[in-house]
Motif scaffolding. Structure first.
Motif, PDB file in Angstrom:
ATOM      1  N   LEU A 348       0.875  -1.164   0.000  1.00 59.45           N
ATOM      2  CA  LEU A 348       0.000   0.000   0.000  1.00 59.45           C
ATOM      3  C   LEU A 348       0.923   1.228   0.000  1.00 59.45           C
ATOM      4  O   LEU A 348       1.555   1.527   1.012  1.00 59.45           O
ATOM      5  CB  LEU A 348      -0.886  -0.016   1.249  1.00 59.45           C
ATOM      6  CG  LEU A 348      -2.362   0.357   1.119  1.00 59.45           C
ATOM      7  CD1 LEU A 348      -3.057  -0.572   0.140  1.00 59.45           C
ATOM      8  CD2 LEU A 348      -3.042   0.297   2.472  1.00 59.45           C
ATOM      9  N   THR A 349       1.006   1.893  -1.108  1.00 59.88           N
ATOM     10  CA  THR A 349       2.012   2.935  -1.285  1.00 59.88           C
ATOM     11  C   THR A 349       1.970   3.979  -0.174  1.00 59.88           C
ATOM     12  O   THR A 349       0.920   4.563   0.110  1.00 59.88           O
ATOM     13  CB  THR A 349       1.817   3.638  -2.640  1.00 59.88           C
ATOM     14  OG1 THR A 349       1.879   2.660  -3.680  1.00 59.88           O
ATOM     15  CG2 THR A 349       2.901   4.684  -2.871  1.00 59.88           C
ATOM     16  N   GLY A 350       3.124   4.179   0.442  1.00 60.61           N
ATOM     17  CA  GLY A 350       3.257   5.223   1.453  1.00 60.61           C
ATOM     18  C   GLY A 350       2.632   4.908   2.788  1.00 60.61           C
ATOM     19  O   GLY A 350       2.532   5.795   3.637  1.00 60.61           O
ATOM     20  N   VAL A 351       2.234   3.660   3.012  1.00 60.05           N
ATOM     21  CA  VAL A 351       1.567   3.286   4.265  1.00 60.05           C
ATOM     22  C   VAL A 351       2.415   2.238   4.991  1.00 60.05           C
ATOM     23  O   VAL A 351       2.792   1.212   4.404  1.00 60.05           O
ATOM     24  CB  VAL A 351       0.145   2.750   4.011  1.00 60.05           C
ATOM     25  CG1 VAL A 351      -0.554   2.422   5.333  1.00 60.05           C
ATOM     26  CG2 VAL A 351      -0.673   3.765   3.220  1.00 60.05           C
ATOM     27  N   TYR A 352       2.670   2.475   6.276  1.00 62.07           N
ATOM     28  CA  TYR A 352       3.589   1.636   7.052  1.00 62.07           C
ATOM     29  C   TYR A 352       2.975   1.341   8.423  1.00 62.07           C
ATOM     30  O   TYR A 352       1.977   1.951   8.824  1.00 62.07           O
ATOM     31  CB  TYR A 352       4.942   2.355   7.215  1.00 62.07           C
ATOM     32  CG  TYR A 352       5.561   2.723   5.897  1.00 62.07           C
ATOM     33  CD1 TYR A 352       6.476   1.888   5.270  1.00 62.07           C
ATOM     34  CD2 TYR A 352       5.195   3.914   5.242  1.00 62.07           C
ATOM     35  CE1 TYR A 352       7.020   2.217   4.037  1.00 62.07           C
ATOM     36  CE2 TYR A 352       5.734   4.247   4.008  1.00 62.07           C
ATOM     37  CZ  TYR A 352       6.643   3.392   3.409  1.00 62.07           C
ATOM     38  OH  TYR A 352       7.169   3.705   2.186  1.00 62.07           O
ATOM     39  N   THR A 353       3.594   0.421   9.138  1.00 60.46           N
ATOM     40  CA  THR A 353       3.099   0.089  10.471  1.00 60.46           C
ATOM     41  C   THR A 353       4.250  -0.287  11.382  1.00 60.46           C
ATOM     42  O   THR A 353       5.320  -0.717  10.920  1.00 60.46           O
ATOM     43  CB  THR A 353       2.074  -1.064  10.403  1.00 60.46           C
ATOM     44  OG1 THR A 353       1.494  -1.269  11.694  1.00 60.46           O
ATOM     45  CG2 THR A 353       2.720  -2.370   9.932  1.00 60.46           C
ATOM     46  N   THR A 354       4.044  -0.133  12.683  1.00 55.41           N
ATOM     47  CA  THR A 354       5.062  -0.480  13.669  1.00 55.41           C
ATOM     48  C   THR A 354       4.418  -0.768  15.016  1.00 55.41           C
ATOM     49  O   THR A 354       3.259  -0.420  15.257  1.00 55.41           O
ATOM     50  CB  THR A 354       6.091   0.661  13.804  1.00 55.41           C
ATOM     51  OG1 THR A 354       7.223   0.199  14.554  1.00 55.41           O
ATOM     52  CG2 THR A 354       5.500   1.877  14.502  1.00 55.41           C
ATOM     53  N   GLY A 355       5.152  -1.414  15.909  1.00 60.00           N
ATOM     54  CA  GLY A 355       4.657  -1.711  17.258  1.00 60.00           C
ATOM     55  C   GLY A 355       3.775  -2.936  17.312  1.00 60.00           C
ATOM     56  O   GLY A 355       3.837  -3.820  16.464  1.00 60.00           O
ATOM     57  N   TRP A 356       2.920  -2.988  18.316  1.00 65.78           N
ATOM     58  CA  TRP A 356       2.108  -4.179  18.550  1.00 65.78           C
ATOM     59  C   TRP A 356       1.121  -4.471  17.434  1.00 65.78           C
ATOM     60  O   TRP A 356       0.797  -5.625  17.183  1.00 65.78           O
ATOM     61  CB  TRP A 356       1.369  -4.033  19.881  1.00 65.78           C
ATOM     62  CG  TRP A 356       2.224  -4.381  21.067  1.00 65.78           C
ATOM     63  CD1 TRP A 356       3.532  -4.746  21.053  1.00 65.78           C
ATOM     64  CD2 TRP A 356       1.820  -4.415  22.434  1.00 65.78           C
ATOM     65  NE1 TRP A 356       3.979  -4.999  22.332  1.00 65.78           N
ATOM     66  CE2 TRP A 356       2.951  -4.796  23.197  1.00 65.78           C
ATOM     67  CE3 TRP A 356       0.625  -4.142  23.091  1.00 65.78           C
ATOM     68  CZ2 TRP A 356       2.912  -4.925  24.583  1.00 65.78           C
ATOM     69  CZ3 TRP A 356       0.580  -4.262  24.480  1.00 65.78           C
ATOM     70  CH2 TRP A 356       1.710  -4.659  25.215  1.00 65.78           C
ATOM     71  N   ILE A 357       0.629  -3.458  16.749  1.00 69.05           N
ATOM     72  CA  ILE A 357      -0.288  -3.735  15.652  1.00 69.05           C
ATOM     73  C   ILE A 357       0.465  -4.331  14.463  1.00 69.05           C
ATOM     74  O   ILE A 357      -0.119  -4.923  13.574  1.00 69.05           O
ATOM     75  CB  ILE A 357      -1.073  -2.472  15.229  1.00 69.05           C
ATOM     76  CG1 ILE A 357      -2.301  -2.873  14.409  1.00 69.05           C
ATOM     77  CG2 ILE A 357      -0.171  -1.470  14.497  1.00 69.05           C
ATOM     78  CD1 ILE A 357      -3.280  -1.771  14.172  1.00 69.05           C
ATOM     79  N   LYS A 358       1.773  -4.209  14.487  1.00 63.25           N
ATOM     80  CA  LYS A 358       2.624  -4.794  13.438  1.00 63.25           C
ATOM     81  C   LYS A 358       3.039  -6.229  13.786  1.00 63.25           C
ATOM     82  O   LYS A 358       2.958  -7.125  12.948  1.00 63.25           O
ATOM     83  CB  LYS A 358       3.870  -3.923  13.257  1.00 63.25           C
ATOM     84  CG  LYS A 358       4.953  -4.504  12.362  1.00 63.25           C
ATOM     85  CD  LYS A 358       6.204  -3.623  12.401  1.00 63.25           C
ATOM     86  CE  LYS A 358       7.362  -4.240  11.641  1.00 63.25           C
ATOM     87  NZ  LYS A 358       8.598  -3.441  11.782  1.00 63.25           N
ATOM     88  N   ARG A 359       3.471  -6.452  15.033  1.00 63.24           N
ATOM     89  CA  ARG A 359       4.048  -7.753  15.378  1.00 63.24           C
ATOM     90  C   ARG A 359       3.257  -8.534  16.422  1.00 63.24           C
ATOM     91  O   ARG A 359       3.611  -9.662  16.765  1.00 63.24           O
ATOM     92  CB  ARG A 359       5.478  -7.562  15.884  1.00 63.24           C
ATOM     93  CG  ARG A 359       5.575  -6.773  17.184  1.00 63.24           C
ATOM     94  CD  ARG A 359       7.035  -6.552  17.575  1.00 63.24           C
ATOM     95  NE  ARG A 359       7.155  -5.639  18.707  1.00 63.24           N
ATOM     96  CZ  ARG A 359       7.179  -6.023  19.974  1.00 63.24           C
ATOM     97  NH1 ARG A 359       7.079  -7.297  20.271  1.00 63.24           N
ATOM     98  NH2 ARG A 359       7.295  -5.120  20.930  1.00 63.24           N
ATOM     99  N   GLY A 360       2.183  -7.944  16.940  1.00 60.91           N
ATOM    100  CA  GLY A 360       1.428  -8.594  17.997  1.00 60.91           C
ATOM    101  C   GLY A 360       1.890  -8.117  19.363  1.00 60.91           C
ATOM    102  O   GLY A 360       3.019  -7.634  19.520  1.00 60.91           O
ATOM    103  N   PRO A 361       1.033  -8.252  20.390  1.00 66.43           N
ATOM    104  CA  PRO A 361       1.331  -7.711  21.720  1.00 66.43           C
ATOM    105  C   PRO A 361       2.243  -8.608  22.538  1.00 66.43           C
ATOM    106  O   PRO A 361       1.843  -9.208  23.533  1.00 66.43           O
ATOM    107  CB  PRO A 361      -0.061  -7.588  22.352  1.00 66.43           C
ATOM    108  CG  PRO A 361      -0.834  -8.705  21.721  1.00 66.43           C
ATOM    109  CD  PRO A 361      -0.320  -8.824  20.313  1.00 66.43           C
TER     110      PRO A 361
END
Length: 448
Positions: A348-361
């Protein structure tokens, strides 16, 4: 690029702020805006860490220094999906990073789990941490309580339930939380882990803190101290596991004391059913046994416990964000090195993620730094190819929020709210007293 790269970060907890920190320190010229649903920043630190953990809350000082920088702005009290959407952010920014964490309870599929008197740990944590969007009262009516889970959140919940309200009065708990805990009739808190001591997810510090209260007797049962080859391998390979096991072994062989409340740590008990009719009257567990590799299996031996409330602390879950792909099984956003992927596994161009929503809690707060580094590296590598936003000027987002009538708060507003809470604390010889009502938080932040 003649102008600064414009980046929006959704979520101003540790994951979002660590991302802002790394972007700001990069060789690329970047201006960063963080959007936070709460009127105040710091996310999990403010609304997910037990109030009697001042050392963990000390992380706020480092996060504070990041938000103090001139290239980073905070927009609090802005709800993504309601006040603004993905297209709105793309119109104003080159890239968007989602760092919204995990704030709801993972389900536990056993009979009776939905009975009145059965609660999720996240909801209880939100209550005692003064979250503005939960009820002010909590039904503390049970004298004996079960907590399901063998991680730090389970210990937090058990400790807050077992301690006296006066022990917590020196912390930042709001007045409504103090009143609720003061009226609680609880005398016994039972924590149940499905596996053994070597498989517990407690940190050593968190575990030892249980025994610091002059009013709470911590009880470990000798029959629960068992190890197989898999357990011994875990103990040999991890200093943390070794410390946890040694602490539990010491507690299992000591003579019980006479403190007025009791916190029982049970291992090899898998929750099988929450008992009761119109409300909880008990918990049924199945005794488990080690299988040699650190795993467990059921023995068919069941035990009923006389409890009047059950708290499940079996994990947090992230919420599905509008317009963003979501894996409902893992509770995470599909990604590749932090780049958000659509249903066809295309970026998804220009869209990124980090933290628990990225790798789980999972993991501790500091582990989100590694997530942020990976995501920032991907974003900066993509930067030369990102399409330019239509309204890149730093004032354009201010006009947008004003047109929408969003009563956003700022970093300067947090300074006013912080000073107000500290003044409330000073009057009571405490560090701070947390303001709970959202409207009041916004009013104070706006200087009204």
């Amino acid at each position: 690029m003649s102008r600064s790269l414009r980046v929006a970060i959704v979520g101003a907890g540790p994951a979002g702020i660590y991302t802002a920190d790394l972007l700001d320190k990069s060789d690329t010229g970047v201006s960063i805006d963080l959007f936070e649903r709460m009127p105040a920043p710091f996310g999990l630190i403010r609304y997910g860490v037990a109030p009697d953990h001042p050392r963990i809350k000390g992380i706020v000082q480092a996060l504070h220094r990041v938000l103090d920088r001139p290239g980073i702005r905070l927009f609090g009290n802005v709800d993504y999906g309601t006040d603004l959407k993905l297209d709105d952010l793309r119109e104003h920014y080159d890239a968007v990073v989602f760092a919204t964490g995990a704030a709801t309870d993972r389900a536990l599929d056993i009979p009776g789990i939905e009975r009145p008197g059965s609660y999720g740990a996240a909801d209880f944590v939100s209550w005692y941490d003064g979250h503005p969007d939960v009820p002010r009262d909590w039904p503390l009516e049970a004298s004996s309580v079960a907590v399901l889970g063998a991680g730090n959140v389970a210990l937090d919940v058990a400790r807050i339930l077992a301690k006296t309200a006066d022990e917590l009065l020196s912390t930042e708990i709001p007045p409504n939380v103090y009143r609720g805990l003061a009226a609680s009739p609880v005398t016994d808190v039972h924590v149940f882990g499905r596996r053994g001591p070597a498989q517990a997810k407690f940190t050593p510090m968190e575990l030892r803190e249980l025994d610091h209260s002059p009013n709470v007797e911590v009880i470990v049962y000798p029959e629960d101290i068992e190890f197989d080859e898999g357990s011994m391998a875990a103990i040999r390979s991890s200093k943390q596991v070794d410390m946890v096991v040694k602490t539990l072994q010491e507690w299992a062989i000591r003579e019980p004391g006479s403190r007025p409340k009791r916190l029982h740590l049970h291992f090899f008990h898998s929750p099988a059913e929450v008992l009761g009719g119109e409300r909880v009257t008990g918990l049924r567990t199945e005794r488990t046994e080690l299988t040699g590799d650190g795993g467990v299996r059921g023995t068919g031996e069941f035990h009923d416990w006389d409890v009047q409330a059950v708290y499940r602390a079996v994990g947090y879950l992230s919420e599905h964000l509008a317009e963003i792909p979501f894996d409902h099984t893992s509770g995470t956003v599909p990604h590749q090195a932090g780049r958000v992927l659509d249903l066809d596994e295309d970026q998804l161009t220009g869209v990124y993620t980090t933290g628990w929503i990225k790798r789980g809690p999972v993991g501790l707060i500091g582990h989100t730094k590694g997530d942020a580094a990976e995501t920032v590296a991907s974003l900066l590598a993509d930067a030369p190819l990102l399409p330019a936003p239509e309204r890149p000027g730093p004032d354009a987002i201010l006009d947008f929020l004003a047109e929408r009538g969003v009563p956003y708060t700022t970093w300067e507003g947090w300074g006013r709210l912080d000073a107000h809470e500290r003044s409330l604390g000073t009057a009571q010889d405490r560090e701070r007293v947390k303001v709970v009502e959202r409207a009041e938080m916004v009013r104070i932040s706006h200087g009204a």
